[in-house]
Design a protein around this motif. Structure first.
Motif, PDB file in Angstrom:
ATOM      1  N   GLN A  49      10.035 -25.805  16.779  1.00 31.99           N
ATOM      2  CA  GLN A  49       9.182 -24.630  16.865  1.00 31.99           C
ATOM      3  C   GLN A  49       7.713 -25.035  17.030  1.00 31.99           C
ATOM      4  N   ALA A  50       7.292 -26.092  16.355  1.00 26.41           N
ATOM      5  CA  ALA A  50       5.907 -26.570  16.497  1.00 26.41           C
ATOM      6  C   ALA A  50       5.654 -27.078  17.918  1.00 26.41           C
ATOM      7  N   ALA A  51       6.639 -27.769  18.510  1.00 26.43           N
ATOM      8  CA  ALA A  51       6.494 -28.224  19.897  1.00 26.43           C
ATOM      9  C   ALA A  51       6.393 -27.021  20.832  1.00 26.43           C
ATOM     10  N   ASN A  52       7.202 -25.993  20.588  1.00 24.56           N
ATOM     11  CA  ASN A  52       7.121 -24.772  21.398  1.00 24.56           C
ATOM     12  C   ASN A  52       5.741 -24.126  21.273  1.00 24.56           C
ATOM     13  N   ASP A  53       5.247 -24.014  20.027  1.00 24.39           N
ATOM     14  CA  ASP A  53       3.933 -23.418  19.805  1.00 24.39           C
ATOM     15  C   ASP A  53       2.830 -24.233  20.472  1.00 24.39           C
ATOM     16  N   GLY A  54       2.948 -25.563  20.399  1.00 23.73           N
ATOM     17  CA  GLY A  54       1.955 -26.431  21.022  1.00 23.73           C
ATOM     18  C   GLY A  54       1.935 -26.280  22.536  1.00 23.73           C
ATOM     19  N   ALA A  55       3.110 -26.215  23.146  1.00 18.64           N
ATOM     20  CA  ALA A  55       3.172 -26.065  24.606  1.00 18.64           C
ATOM     21  C   ALA A  55       2.676 -24.687  25.030  1.00 18.64           C
ATOM     22  N   ARG A  56       3.045 -23.678  24.258  1.00 20.19           N
ATOM     23  CA  ARG A  56       2.591 -22.320  24.578  1.00 20.19           C
ATOM     24  C   ARG A  56       1.072 -22.222  24.492  1.00 20.19           C
ATOM     25  N   ALA A  57       0.494 -22.850  23.477  1.00 15.32           N
ATOM     26  CA  ALA A  57      -0.962 -22.807  23.314  1.00 15.32           C
ATOM     27  C   ALA A  57      -1.660 -23.686  24.349  1.00 15.32           C
ATOM     28  N   ASP A  63      -8.668 -28.189  30.812  1.00 18.23           N
ATOM     29  CA  ASP A  63      -8.352 -29.468  31.437  1.00 18.23           C
ATOM     30  C   ASP A  63      -7.389 -30.223  30.520  1.00 18.23           C
ATOM     31  N   ALA A  64      -7.024 -31.455  30.883  1.00 18.60           N
ATOM     32  CA  ALA A  64      -6.017 -32.212  30.134  1.00 18.60           C
ATOM     33  C   ALA A  64      -6.447 -32.475  28.688  1.00 18.60           C
ATOM     34  N   ALA A  65      -7.703 -32.852  28.488  1.00 16.90           N
ATOM     35  CA  ALA A  65      -8.187 -33.137  27.130  1.00 16.90           C
ATOM     36  C   ALA A  65      -8.190 -31.866  26.280  1.00 16.90           C
ATOM     37  N   ASP A  66      -8.613 -30.762  26.873  1.00 15.06           N
ATOM     38  CA  ASP A  66      -8.631 -29.494  26.150  1.00 15.06           C
ATOM     39  C   ASP A  66      -7.208 -29.035  25.823  1.00 15.06           C
ATOM     40  N   ARG A  67      -6.289 -29.227  26.758  1.00 14.43           N
ATOM     41  CA  ARG A  67      -4.893 -28.852  26.506  1.00 14.43           C
ATOM     42  C   ARG A  67      -4.308 -29.654  25.358  1.00 14.43           C
ATOM     43  N   ARG A  68      -4.618 -30.946  25.311  1.00 16.34           N
ATOM     44  CA  ARG A  68      -4.108 -31.783  24.207  1.00 16.34           C
ATOM     45  C   ARG A  68      -4.680 -31.319  22.878  1.00 16.34           C
ATOM     46  N   ALA A  69      -5.982 -31.057  22.832  1.00 14.75           N
ATOM     47  CA  ALA A  69      -6.607 -30.616  21.581  1.00 14.75           C
ATOM     48  C   ALA A  69      -6.042 -29.276  21.118  1.00 14.75           C
ATOM     49  N   VAL A  70      -5.855 -28.353  22.035  1.00 16.31           N
ATOM     50  CA  VAL A  70      -5.297 -27.043  21.694  1.00 16.31           C
ATOM     51  C   VAL A  70      -3.857 -27.196  21.208  1.00 16.31           C
ATOM     52  N   ALA A  71      -3.076 -28.051  21.860  1.00 16.65           N
ATOM     53  CA  ALA A  71      -1.683 -28.269  21.464  1.00 16.65           C
ATOM     54  C   ALA A  71      -1.602 -28.868  20.059  1.00 16.65           C
ATOM     55  N   ARG A  73      -3.817 -28.627  17.626  1.00 18.34           N
ATOM     56  CA  ARG A  73      -4.192 -27.607  16.638  1.00 18.34           C
ATOM     57  C   ARG A  73      -3.045 -26.625  16.395  1.00 18.34           C
ATOM     58  N   ALA A  74      -2.364 -26.227  17.454  1.00 20.01           N
ATOM     59  CA  ALA A  74      -1.241 -25.295  17.317  1.00 20.01           C
ATOM     60  C   ALA A  74      -0.076 -25.939  16.562  1.00 20.01           C
ATOM     61  N   ILE A  75       0.180 -27.209  16.827  1.00 20.15           N
ATOM     62  CA  ILE A  75       1.258 -27.919  16.129  1.00 20.15           C
ATOM     63  C   ILE A  75       0.938 -28.032  14.651  1.00 20.15           C
ATOM     64  N   THR A 102       4.074 -30.049  29.381  1.00 20.46           N
ATOM     65  CA  THR A 102       5.129 -30.479  28.476  1.00 20.46           C
ATOM     66  C   THR A 102       4.502 -31.113  27.247  1.00 20.46           C
ATOM     67  N   VAL A 103       4.957 -30.677  26.089  1.00 21.66           N
ATOM     68  CA  VAL A 103       4.495 -31.240  24.818  1.00 21.66           C
ATOM     69  C   VAL A 103       5.678 -31.920  24.159  1.00 21.66           C
ATOM     70  N   LYS A 104       5.503 -33.202  23.832  1.00 22.06           N
ATOM     71  CA  LYS A 104       6.522 -33.959  23.104  1.00 22.06           C
ATOM     72  C   LYS A 104       5.969 -34.277  21.727  1.00 22.06           C
ATOM     73  N   LEU A 105       6.741 -33.949  20.712  1.00 21.02           N
ATOM     74  CA  LEU A 105       6.322 -34.127  19.324  1.00 21.02           C
ATOM     75  C   LEU A 105       7.323 -35.009  18.609  1.00 21.02           C
ATOM     76  N   ALA A 106       6.839 -36.047  17.947  1.00 21.77           N
ATOM     77  CA  ALA A 106       7.668 -36.908  17.101  1.00 21.77           C
ATOM     78  C   ALA A 106       7.085 -36.846  15.696  1.00 21.77           C
ATOM     79  N   TYR A 107       7.942 -36.537  14.731  1.00 22.18           N
ATOM     80  CA  TYR A 107       7.490 -36.402  13.342  1.00 22.18           C
ATOM     81  C   TYR A 107       8.240 -37.402  12.481  1.00 22.18           C
TER      82      TYR A 107
END
Length: 138
Positions: A49-57, A63-71, A73-75, A102-107
């Motif tokens: 669900q956190a990966a979904n929220d990160g990709a949605r956000a 730009d790429a850096a902003d997308r990563r930062a937003v993702a 924060r959402a995660i 695409t957001v890939k999350l490893a916890y």
């Protein structure tokens, strides 16, 4: 000693005590396994669900850096409800093509988690998930 065991086996209370002594460890192991795998499935669902929220956000980023930062924060916001969550235990990879993010999350499961029990084999120390969302068409 054998006379005591014979008397114990003939007594219904003794029989119940012997049956309890034999079955209680199996029952407790089964119960602990249910708790451990229940926690694993809850954590795996939360990571997905956190990966979904990160990709949605991330699709709102400029730009790429902003997308990563937003993702990220959402995660972090999504995982805040998970007990023992710490940001340093997660790794996030945000990749994009011309039409999708695409957001890939490893916890990494915390050491204090019930998943590190020695009585029941745990599924693994790292839970991974990924989510892909299409970028809006301009």
């Amino acid at each position: 000693m054998t006379k005591f065991l014979t008397r114990l086996a003939d007594d219904p209370r003794g029989t119940a005590m012997i049956e309890t002594a034999l079955l209680l460890p199996l029952f407790l192991t089964l119960l602990l396994g249910i708790l451990i795998y229940g926690q694993y499935f809850l954590l795996a669902h939360s990571v997905q669900q956190a990966a979904n929220d990160g990709a949605r956000a991330a699709i709102t980023g400029l730009d790429a850096a902003d997308r990563r930062a937003v993702a990220i924060r959402a995660i972090d916001r999504s995982m805040r409800g998970v007990g023992g969550y710490r940001g340093e235990l997660r790794s996030v990879l945000v990749s994009e093509t011309t039409d999708a993010v695409t957001v890939k999350l490893a916890y990494h499961v915390p050491e204090t988690s019930l998943l590190h029990s020695a009585l029941v084999p745990a599924p693994g120390d790292i839970i991974s998930a990924s989510a892909t969302f299409e970028l809006p068409v301009e």
